[in-house]
Design an enzyme around this catalytic site. Sequence first.
Site, short mmCIF file in Angstrom:
data_model
loop_
_atom_site.label_atom_id
_atom_site.label_comp_id
_atom_site.label_asym_id
_atom_site.label_seq_id
_atom_site.Cartn_x
_atom_site.Cartn_y
_atom_site.Cartn_z
CG ASP A 38 -2.08 0.93 1.13
OD1 ASP A 38 -2.38 1.36 0.00
OD2 ASP A 38 -2.67 1.26 2.16
CG ASN A 86 -7.59 -1.77 -5.22
OD1 ASN A 86 -6.62 -2.53 -5.07
ND2 ASN A 86 -7.93 -0.88 -4.30
C1 IPE Z 1 -5.22 -2.72 -0.26
O1 IPE Z 1 -4.93 -1.38 -0.40
C2 IPE Z 1 -5.25 -3.38 -1.60
C3 IPE Z 1 -3.96 -3.57 -2.23
C4 IPE Z 1 -2.81 -3.28 -1.69
C5 IPE Z 1 -4.00 -4.16 -3.53
P1 IPE Z 1 -6.08 -0.28 -0.54
O2 IPE Z 1 -5.40 1.02 -0.73
O3 IPE Z 1 -7.04 -0.68 -1.60
O4 IPE Z 1 -6.81 -0.38 0.85
P2 IPE Z 1 -7.74 0.64 1.61
O5 IPE Z 1 -8.75 1.15 0.63
O6 IPE Z 1 -6.86 1.75 2.11
O7 IPE Z 1 -8.34 -0.15 2.74
C1 IPE Z 2 -1.40 0.40 -3.42
O1 IPE Z 2 -1.22 1.78 -3.41
C2 IPE Z 2 -1.60 -0.14 -4.82
C3 IPE Z 2 -2.98 -0.57 -5.10
C4 IPE Z 2 -3.94 -0.65 -4.25
C5 IPE Z 2 -3.26 -0.94 -6.48
P1 IPE Z 2 -2.48 2.76 -3.38
O2 IPE Z 2 -2.86 3.08 -4.80
O3 IPE Z 2 -3.57 2.23 -2.55
O4 IPE Z 2 -1.81 4.02 -2.73
P2 IPE Z 2 -2.45 4.96 -1.59
O5 IPE Z 2 -2.93 4.07 -0.49
O6 IPE Z 2 -3.54 5.74 -2.25
O7 IPE Z 2 -1.29 5.82 -1.15
MG MG Z 3 -4.06 2.41 -0.60
#
Ligand code: IPE
Ligand code: IPE
Ligand code: MG
Length: 283
Positions: A38, A86
Amino acid sequence: MSTVTPPSRLHELSADEMAIYRQLDPEQLPKHIAIIMDGNGRWAGQRRLQRFFGHQQGAESVQYVVETASRIDLPWLTLYAFSLENNLRRPETEVSFLMRLLRTYLVGNVKRMNDNNVRIAYIGRIKDLPQEVQETMQWAADQTARNTGTTLTLALNYGARVEIVDAVRDALAKIAAEQSGPLPLQELLAKLSEQHVSQALYTAHMPDPDLVIRTSGEMRISNFLLWQIAYAEIYVTERFWPDFRGLHLLQAIREYQCRERRFGGLGNPPKAKPAEPERVLAQ
Ligand code: IPE
Ligand code: IPE
Ligand code: MG
């Protein structure tokens, strides 16, 4: 004396990684590490860049971490790359960028996976991904299928609740099919065990994760492997995923080795103090 054969590629670790590896107990290494990668968007935001750059840099981290995992002979590494949520809740431009990035990543790294004896596999609702993405995924899995080192499992279009619902349905259907004739519903339900469900999950062939790592500081699981992490140790780091490297994986393992896993029991009783050696009194 350790009875474990040391990994043959330890000399490929960097000096910093080696310094941490030396502090580890080779008998207590985790067999399965699962990572919630993340913070790509925040990493980019801190640099006043668009989120896409964070994802691109995050793909670099994946390769570093996979290679360190393979050098220490970690059998199973599972990376949460793209959740069902996502897919449903992010703008189409970001989703299609992530799909392109996945293909580019796989095409660009299969040779390195083979050099590192890494096998690529997937969990998630793969059938709902675009056709060309599925084809590249299948190609990468085929190209690396004979490797015998680390299995890198990418969780893509993955959601744990859906996985569990599907698994329960499949498990019940299997039990029903094994009976000589139709069973009343109550009897069918009574036959369902934890083992039936475990064996119907995407992860049936893997041990449960010992350690779950989440980058970027959020204290949540975000629908990742809910069943399988029942007794996993959880390690959260503030570091954003694009800044995460093999060194940080080893730091997480070091922290994991300081934990006492109890699995609901009482754990190890505190060690009794060794008895004072008998003093030989001066004659
Ligand atoms: C979790 O991260 C999913 C992945 C790392 C693929 P998210 O960014 O989607 O999680 P939330 O929305 O902060 O819970
Ligand atoms: C994790 O990074 C990657 C995916 C969930 C695909 P994020 O895109 O969730 O990055 P933040 O949490 O917005 O910083
Ligand atoms: Mg995230």
